[in-house]
Scaffold this active site. Structure first.
Site, PDB file in Angstrom:
ATOM      1  N   CYS A 245     -47.764 -12.894  27.402  1.00 32.93           N
ATOM      2  CA  CYS A 245     -46.556 -13.655  27.202  1.00 32.93           C
ATOM      3  C   CYS A 245     -45.453 -12.983  26.616  1.00 32.93           C
ATOM      4  CB  CYS A 245     -46.528 -14.945  26.505  1.00 32.93           C
ATOM      5  SG  CYS A 245     -47.797 -16.101  27.237  1.00 32.93           S
ATOM      6  N   GLU A 376     -49.450 -14.305  34.238  1.00 39.36           N
ATOM      7  CA  GLU A 376     -49.858 -15.706  34.311  1.00 39.36           C
ATOM      8  C   GLU A 376     -48.802 -16.291  34.971  1.00 39.36           C
ATOM      9  OE1 GLU A 376     -50.587 -17.386  30.317  1.00 39.36           O
ATOM     10  OE2 GLU A 376     -52.733 -16.259  30.056  1.00 39.36           O
TER      11      GLU A 376
END
Length: 651
Positions: A245, A376
């Site tokens: 992230c 992701e």
């Protein structure tokens, strides 16, 4: 006893009677030589206050409320006016050291009577000092008058006793670097650094820094030696960085920009960390590449795919709709940044970005082979359009670079299905799968990759872990890792995540290695990763073991794998028993030519729910002993254990 002998005899007969095809010759299935590596993300204070060896917190006065609620440029600093000293302190930005480093401190000393006026920094939960070690102090300073400003620099213990000190003379109206070496007379786990102006006048300070001289491989601006060594002891074949992230950030203004993390540290751009703290970028791309080289691992940088995290701004609460996209008009420049990264890593020192690498002290290329695009990401049309632009540009200019795509955060679901379809459509070399599951999931899904199409995109299992740090969690992961070896032709890379977590500063659990300023606690999961990492092979062989059960893996079924290291000729068996009863396994090594009887046996075992903690850091540890192997033999796999038998071969 007679029943046990009969069981062992039956297993040896079963092993000896393995199919003739399985026993002929030494040919096995070629598997990835890069299978087991590590994933580093600046989460849980893994970088600043962790792997990065800087001991001063907020050294450049760039903390602000967007990093963390209540923070400001003087967070972690105390203003000292000792004795009867009089003056003031302010944070300024009118004429900074560098535009990328806009804030600095100004000390106005009206009267330095007795002891002077200045600042104290206690680092990250205290500054740990070791007796007999040396520490490199540095700062930038300038004076506002023609007179020199003497600066008293001290290391003090928690009670205020001075452990080391020196005096520097700041002079001149322009920013100048000043350096000194400090050697504390005693150890202190929670020391502080003090800088005092001890004459009347005005002085500006910035980039106040303290490093241990003994960093990992003794690099300046280097890494914490003990923590880096524990990571190195995993013997990873690759290192993924700077994160998951973290790479695509919390909004477009928070994307991780590799170009802002190289060059002189005072010119790098600090920014808010997506995990609610601060990144100095002192541990930047040059240091990541250098660490990969130090541990003999391949670098695997991950860049954003032109979009931010779909959970930006906390939008995960409403379904992950916060994906922000680089405007298409800006994608050519963004894509060029990715191409420039590859040149920085691999280009000759005469190239534009290769010259920047050479200027940092590394004229030779870093030999980049892999690059990840995205993490992701929500499989939106906007993501796919931008991924395609970057992917095709990399493929056109650098056809030997293997691009890694992304298929979402879960082992199934919409993003997973759409991501795989998109990757196969583009013929992306590898895709990055992520999942965190209960240990029972890992035991029940040992065959996950058996049915993957070998003709399509290969797998990088970039983030995985079972939810916990007990021995049972670790053994569930070990059992699953045997399937990664078995399917090492389709699973090219795999890395547990996250790697590091600092005590009292952890945003995510579980993690592989926990630490504080003085102690490093490898988990049971760590030792599984270490045993697999130190015993990797490049060929897989089926039919070497005869197990007590042929049923699908459960909490009590033994699973195994057998690989061979072509460089050494060693044959390596991994036997995992996640159940509470010992089980006998028959082994047949007759197919392997040139093996000796000399072997080593590494066993990781303890109570099912045992775990390593700061209170009990050595509860779960592997033991190593000599082992004598024959062409056929039986081995009893202890309850709740991983056993690694490495049989020496001849080259």
């Amino acid at each position: 006893m007679s029943t046990l002998r009969s069981c062992v005899a039956a297993l040896l007969l079963a092993a000896a009677a393995l199919p003739a095809k399985a026993q002929q010759g030494s040919a096995g299935k070629r598997i990835s030589p890069d299978l087991f590596g590590i994933f580093f993300e600046d989460i849980n204070y893994a970088a600043d206050g962790g792997l990065y060896a800087e001991l001063v917190q907020n050294r450049s006065f760039e903390y602000n409320p967007s990093d963390h609620g209540g923070w400001h440029p003087l967070t972690s600093w105390d203003y000292l006016h000792e004795g009867y000293a009089m003056g003031s302190i302010s944070v300024e930005s009118a004429a900074p050291l560098h535009a990328n480093n806009p804030h600095y401190v100004q000390l106005r000393v009206e009267s330095p009577f007795q002891k002077g006026l200045g600042l104290r920094n206690a680092g990250f939960d205290g500054i740990p000092l070791k007796a007999g070690e040396k520490y490199d102090f540095s700062l930038f300073a300038r004076t506002k008058s023609g007179a020199a400003m003497p600066l008293l620099v001290q290391l003090r213990d928690a009670k205020g006793a001075v452990l080391a000190e020196t005096t520097l003379s700041a002079q001149g109206a322009g920013w100048q670097p000043y350096r000194a070496t400090l050697a504390p007379t005693a150890a202190a786990p929670d020391a502080s650094l003090v800088v005092l102006a001890i004459a009347k006048g005005v002085v500006d300070l910035d980039m106040v820094s303290l490093f241990p001289q003994k960093t990992f491989h003794n690099h300046p601006n280097g890494l914490r030696a003990d923590l880096a060594q524990v990571v190195a002891d995993l013997q990873p074949k690759f290192v993924r960085f700077p994160g998951g992230c973290l790479a695509h950030g919390d909004g477009l203004d928070n994307l991780y920009d590799w170009k802002k993390t190289i060059g002189p540290v005072e010119q790098r751009v600090a920014q808010r960390n997506i995990w609610n703290y601060h990144q100095t970028a002192g541990l930047g791309y040059f240091e990541y590449f250098q660490f990969c080289e130090d541990v003999e691992a391949k670098p695997l940088p991950v860049v954003a795919a032109g979009v931010s995290c779909q959970n930006s701004g906390g939008s995960w609460k409403i379904g992950g709709t916060g994906q922000q996209c680089v405007p298409l008009a800006d994608m050519a420049a963004y894509t060029q940044d990715v191409l420039d990264l590859i040149e920085y890593a691999n280009g000759p020192a005469t190239s534009a970005w290769g010259a920047r690498r050479a200027a940092a002290g590394h004229p030779a290329p870093f030999n980049l082979q892999y690059i990840g695009i995205g993490n992701e990401d929500k499989q939106t049309p906007e993501f796919r359009e931008r991924f395609r632009l970057i992917y095709e540009a990399v493929r056109a200019k650098y056809p030997n670079i293997e691009v890694i795509g992304t298929v979402g955060p879960s082992p199934k679901g919409e993003d997973y299905d759409q991501g795989w379809a998109f990757a196969n459509q583009l013929r992306v070399p590898l895709v990055d799968e992520h999942y965190y599951e209960k240990p029972q999931w890992f035991l029940a899904n040992n065959q996950r990759y058996d049915g993957y199409d070998r003709q399509k995109s290969k797998v990088y299992l970039g983030e995985y872990a079972s939810w916990g740090n007990t021995l049972f969690n670790a053994l569930a992961e070990a059992a699953y890792m045997t399937s990664l070896e078995r399917n090492g032709d389709v699973v090219r890379l795999a890395s547990y995540a996250p790697l590091l977590a600092k005590e009292n500063h952890t945003q995510w659990n579980p993690d592989l290695i926990y630490f504080n300023n003085s102690t490093v606690v490898p988990t049971a999961n760590y030792y599984v990763q270490q045993l697999f990492g130190q015993n990797q092979g490049d060929e897989y062989f089926g039919g070497v073991t005869a197990l007590t059960s042929n049923v699908a893996p459960t909490d009590s079924a033994v699973v195994s794998s057998c690989v061979r290291d072509a460089k050494t000729g060693d044959v390596i068996l991994k036997l995992v028993n996640p159940g509470g009863k010992g089980q006998v396994v028959g082994v047949n090594l007759a197919r392997f030519k040139g093996l000796t009887t000399n072997a080593s046996l590494s066993v990781l075992t303890s109570a099912r729910n045992a775990s390593n903690t700061f209170a009990t850091p050595r509860m779960v540890l592997p033991s190593v002993s000599p082992f004598k192997a024959g062409k056929t033999f039986a081995y009893t796999v202890a309850p709740y254990s991983l056993a690694v038998i490495r049989v020496k071969g001849k080259r």
